[in-house]
Design a protein around this motif. Structure first.
Motif, short mmCIF file in Angstrom:
data_model
loop_
_atom_site.label_atom_id
_atom_site.label_comp_id
_atom_site.label_asym_id
_atom_site.label_seq_id
_atom_site.Cartn_x
_atom_site.Cartn_y
_atom_site.Cartn_z
N CYS A 1 44.30 39.62 43.37
CA CYS A 1 45.27 40.65 43.20
C CYS A 1 44.47 41.73 43.96
O CYS A 1 43.44 41.97 43.93
N CYS B 1 46.76 39.88 35.95
CA CYS B 1 45.86 40.81 36.67
C CYS B 1 46.07 41.99 35.97
O CYS B 1 47.29 42.65 35.73
N TRP C 1 49.42 40.62 45.81
CA TRP C 1 48.72 39.30 45.78
C TRP C 1 48.50 38.58 46.96
O TRP C 1 49.45 38.63 47.84
N GLN D 1 41.13 39.87 36.67
CA GLN D 1 42.19 38.50 36.89
C GLN D 1 41.62 37.40 35.91
O GLN D 1 40.60 37.34 35.32
#
Lengths: 116, 108
Positions: free
Chosen positions: B89, B23, B36, B6
């Motif tokens: 994520c 991500c 997410w 990320q």
């Protein structure tokens, strides 16, 4: 409504054992693979283990392989995690979760503290 | 194992601004099984987006997800005060799930 309720957390000394449970409701439990995810204090999320709907396949993170055992009872709609040889680094909130039709569903978690 | 990275690690913005979180996966994510989450201190992760772009039930439309393959984005169109927390994520398309390390959105 989907509900996942974890229980069984607590304080345990290093080398000890603990058994976590997750009670499921609001969906057809036997249709879905189930997983455990943990989060150490102040850290990110870590997948721990998963079990297939048919109970044929079990998967484990390398960090817990050989020490933790995942199981499920489809008749009782419950998921368990037997944790043996616990270490300080296993201290975390443990979440029960599954990937369903409309995303990933999580419980509220149960805290496991490994300390002498 | 699919590694998720990320970026940025911390995003400093003001309320009302647009936030773009990235991500990136080390290999293609199966069938866009990318989610997410938002996490507030002391709480369980809250699902925002699943399937890369589908909003979860009850999530405001200022949150949107996009991407496929190895590159995914979470966009918050106008930041509200309660949005200044941590976002993760996750890929859930393989037998072992993996998570990004998180992006903290802080008030500038």
């Amino acid at each position: 409504e989907v509900q996942l309720v974890e229980s069984g957390g607590g304080l345990v000394t290093p080398g000890g054992s603990l058994r976590l449970s997750c009670a499921a409701s609001g969906f057809t439990f036997s249709d879905w693979s189930m997983s455990w995810v943990r989060q150490a204090p102040g850290k990110g999320l870590e997948w721990v283990s998963s079990i297939s709907s048919s109970i044929i396949y079990m998967y484990y993170a390398d960090s817990v392989k050989g020490r933790f055992t995942i199981s499920r009872d489809n008749a009782k709609k419950s998921l368990c995690l037997q944790m043996n040889s616990l270490r300080a680094e296993d201290t975390a909130v443990y979440y029960c979760a599954f990937s369903g039709r409309y995303g990933v569903y999580w419980g509220q978690g149960t805290l496991v503290t490994v300390s002498s | 194992e699919i590694v998720l990275t990320q970026s940025p690690g911390t995003l400093s913005l003001s309320p009302g601004e647009r936030a773009t979180l990235s991500c990136r996966a080390s290999q293609s994510v199966s069938s866009s099984y990318l989610a997410w989450y938002q996490q507030k201190p002391g709480q369980a992760p809250r699902l925002l987006i699943y399937g890369a772009s589908s909003r979860a039930t009850g999530i405001p439309d200022r949150f949107s997800g996009s991407g496929s393959g190895t590159d995914f984005t979470l966009t918050i169109s106008r930041l509200e005060p309660e949005d200044f927390v941590v976002y993760y994520c996750q890929q859930y398309g393989s037998s072992s799930w993996t998570f990004g390390q998180g992006t903290k959105v802080e008030i500038k």
